[in-house]
Design an enzyme around this catalytic site. Structure first.
Site, PDB file in Angstrom:
ATOM      1  N   ASP A  29       0.758  -1.357   0.147  1.00 58.45           N
ATOM      2  CA  ASP A  29      -0.226   0.038   0.083  1.00 58.45           C
ATOM      3  C   ASP A  29       0.840   1.304   0.061  1.00 58.45           C
ATOM      4  O   ASP A  29       2.072   1.230  -0.145  1.00 58.45           O
ATOM      5  CB  ASP A  29      -0.799  -0.027   1.129  1.00 58.45           C
ATOM      6  CG  ASP A  29      -0.320  -0.532   2.406  1.00 58.45           C
ATOM      7  OD1 ASP A  29       0.991   0.259   2.807  1.00 58.45           O
ATOM      8  OD2 ASP A  29      -0.882  -1.316   3.311  1.00 58.45           O
ATOM      9  N   ASP A  65       0.321   4.567 -19.693  1.00 57.59           N
ATOM     10  CA  ASP A  65      -0.088   3.238 -19.948  1.00 57.59           C
ATOM     11  C   ASP A  65      -0.632   3.152 -21.543  1.00 57.59           C
ATOM     12  O   ASP A  65      -1.527   3.664 -21.722  1.00 57.59           O
ATOM     13  CB  ASP A  65      -0.923   2.539 -18.970  1.00 57.59           C
ATOM     14  CG  ASP A  65      -1.252   1.008 -19.205  1.00 57.59           C
ATOM     15  OD1 ASP A  65      -0.360   0.276 -19.143  1.00 57.59           O
ATOM     16  OD2 ASP A  65      -2.412   0.757 -19.414  1.00 57.59           O
ATOM     17  N   GLU A 113       4.555   4.192 -22.498  1.00 54.81           N
ATOM     18  CA  GLU A 113       4.794   2.792 -22.645  1.00 54.81           C
ATOM     19  C   GLU A 113       4.264   2.478 -23.914  1.00 54.81           C
ATOM     20  O   GLU A 113       3.140   2.260 -23.997  1.00 54.81           O
ATOM     21  CB  GLU A 113       4.062   2.196 -21.466  1.00 54.81           C
ATOM     22  CG  GLU A 113       4.138   0.419 -21.684  1.00 54.81           C
ATOM     23  CD  GLU A 113       3.115  -0.126 -21.581  1.00 54.81           C
ATOM     24  OE1 GLU A 113       3.043  -1.372 -21.081  1.00 54.81           O
ATOM     25  OE2 GLU A 113       1.980   0.145 -21.574  1.00 54.81           O
TER      26      GLU A 113
END
Length: 557
Positions: free
Chosen positions: A47, A214, A277
């Site tokens: 986390d 992404d 990416e």
């Protein structure tokens, strides 16, 4: 569901620009896969608070920035890359206040923070997709083929296996290049552009220093969504331009985002960046993503894919440097990430090769990305039981009977990369939580267990076990990053190839020569100077250096 800070405050200031203009041009950036880095509350899942507590370790390691994988509100069908609310932190990972605290702590330590943004698709739980009218405007819905529309609109396949289309109760179909829970957005709709620019500003206001985009090659689809006429389409990613990937239209989006990032940075006295990416078939096409008016960096997957052979490595390095030089951008280098087999395993299961490849990478001009745990020499975990595996491609590929669970990600590498030493070509094995200390699992990962089981023999690979051991991989990384920072010629500077025997690479940087022996046996050569750092013990006798097999040495010249 969008959260608010419990104690609103001005955005924290990023560190100074450091070693010259464009901090990213020679930065070493460490990827934190949040779910597997450090767990603060004992639920077995990493986390934000756990990551924040471990930031001093990264400062001591010697990196310049941290890239955090998604921690946004999500049903976790794909490890958080199925985002339901881009402005909220998923309770699995903490709160928005935890994100704010992490960014502030990182900046206090001199570390920058890059976060993921996921623009190709959302979760099917996103409010837009839940609205029957909005969904038809902002996602890619099409009528089916066949007499009653019972067939998908085209032959596109999901990267995770199976068709890239799912039929709705209305009888039409929606596109999802990844899991069915990840519908692709319609970037022909101006409202999609407006929303993502607002999301970027939200996180920039919180203090982040950039975004890893992404599937940066995926937002635009070819007009008419034509058939491909080829099966096993995942194998074509990065090998050719596809009607759903690397379409020229994506560059208009990146140009708009560059204007936003530069404008925001200028207005706030900061340097904020975008990192693509992007899978592209050639270094030249990849370079299009980092033209002066587009993003600042793009991952160099051609280098990651290169075999451990001197000629192949030199060819990839030359092509990469030439392509980025043509647009004035720095080259990036990467060996491992959360989508591919860890390079210790991928390079023939050889820690010696992995250590040598790392020193090679860190000696090259440009910026380098490290994946959490590679500094420990972690291998791929290749014997995970089916019942714990969570990569959605595992379930979509028909190799299991259960439903896809939480804990997986969005962009898989081409099959040849993913399968090279991995477990059935899937990605859980590179995501096993880190070992920090102790002789038994969970090795200090957190007060409870870990969401994927850690091997019983990792006690000698923990951070604690390797710290202070000069022969350890961790101390090799620390030494290399320290030298890279202190030597003025490393990072973003010139490079020249030098003569070398067959199977050996040699190149000079200002004040340094790097030699890489890709052979499995020792090679002798005239000692060019004093060894500064080597991945394996190197000897110098009567002005002759003996390079161990599968090794890399930095020499002072």
């Amino acid at each position: 569901m969008t959260q608010e800070l419990t104690s609103p405050s001005p955005a924290p200031q990023a560190p100074g620009t450091g070693r010259g203009p464009g901090w990213w041009r020679d930065a070493v950036i460490y990827q934190v896969y949040v779910r597997s880095f450090a767990d603060s509350d004992g639920d077995g899942i990493g986390d934000l608070r756990g990551a924040r507590e471990r930031l001093p370790y990264l400062k001591d390691l010697g990196v310049d920035a941290v890239w955090l994988t998604p921690f946004y509100a999500s049903p976790q069908a794909d490890g958080g890359y199925d985002v339901a609310d881009y402005r909220a932190v998923d309770p699995l990972f903490g709160t928005l206040q935890d994100a704010d605290d992490l960014i502030r702590t990182a900046h206090d330590l001199g570390l920058r923070v890059i976060v993921d943004i996921v623009p190709n698709h959302t979760s099917d739980r996103h409010p837009w997709f839940q609205d029957p009218e909005l969904s038809r405007q902002r996602y890619l819905f099409r009528p089916g083929k066949g007499e009653s529309g019972e067939l998908p609109p085209n032959d596109w396949e999901s990267v995770f296996g199976g068709p890239a289309w799912t039929r709705t109760d209305r009888g039409d179909w929606y596109l999802h290049l990844f899991a069915p829970e990840q519908p692709d957005l319609n970037w022909d709709n101006p409202e999609v552009h407006t929303e993502f620019e607002a999301i970027m500003r939200f996180w920039l206001d919180l203090g982040v220093d950039g975004f890893r985009v992404d599937v940066a090659h995926g937002m635009i689809k070819a007009p008419g969504l034509p058939d491909i006429g080829h099966g096993a389409q995942a194998q074509l990613i990065g090998a050719q331009v596809l009607p759903f990937f690397d379409q020229d239209g994506v560059h208009a989006i990146h140009r708009a985002w560059r204007r936003l990032l530069d404008g925001y940075g200028d207005a706030h006295g900061r340097q904020v960046i975008g990192v693509a990416e992007a899978w592209a078939p050639t270094a030249e096409r990849l370079a299009l993503y980092v033209r002066p008016d587009e993003l600042h960096q793009a991952f160099n997957f051609q280098f990651l894919n290169a075999p451990w052979q001197s000629d192949a490595l030199r060819s990839v390095i030359d092509a990469s440097l030439a392509a980025t030089a043509s647009v004035g951008a720095p080259t990036t280098w990467v060996l491992s990430n959360h989508d591919v087999v860890r390079h210790t395993t991928r390079l023939g299961g050889s820690l010696a090769r992995a250590r040598a490849a790392t020193l090679l990478m860190l000696a090259l001009p440009g910026s380098a990305y490290l994946y959490q745990g590679e500094e420990l020499g972690l291998p791929e975990v290749t014997d995970l039981p089916d019942e714990v595996r969570q990569d959605p491609a595992f379930f979509r590929g028909g190799r299991a009977t259960g439903a896809a669970g939480p804990g997986t990600d969005t962009e898989s590498a081409p099959d040849g990369v993913a399968a090279a030493g991995g477990q059935d070509g899937f990605r859980d094995g590179c995501r096993v939580p880190l070992p920090w200390s102790g002789a038994l699992p969970p090795y200090g990962f957190g007060p409870g267990g870990s969401w994927l089981p850690q091997p019983a023999d990792w006690g000698g690979l923990t951070v604690a076990a390797q710290t202070g051991d000069p022969a350890s991989t961790l101390e090799l990384y620390r030494a290399a990053l320290d030298l890279r920072r202190r030597l003025p010629g490393l990072g973003d500077g010139p490079m020249t190839w030098a003569p070398a025997p067959d199977g050996v690479l040699a190149f000079t940087r200002p004040g340094l020569l790097c030699t890489v022996n890709t052979l499995g046996h020792d090679v002798g050569l005239p000692a060019p100077g004093t060894p500064l750092l080597s991945s394996a013990p190197v000897t110098v006798d009567d002005a002759t250096g003996r390079l161990p097999g599968d090794s890399c040495t930095w020499w002072a010249i």
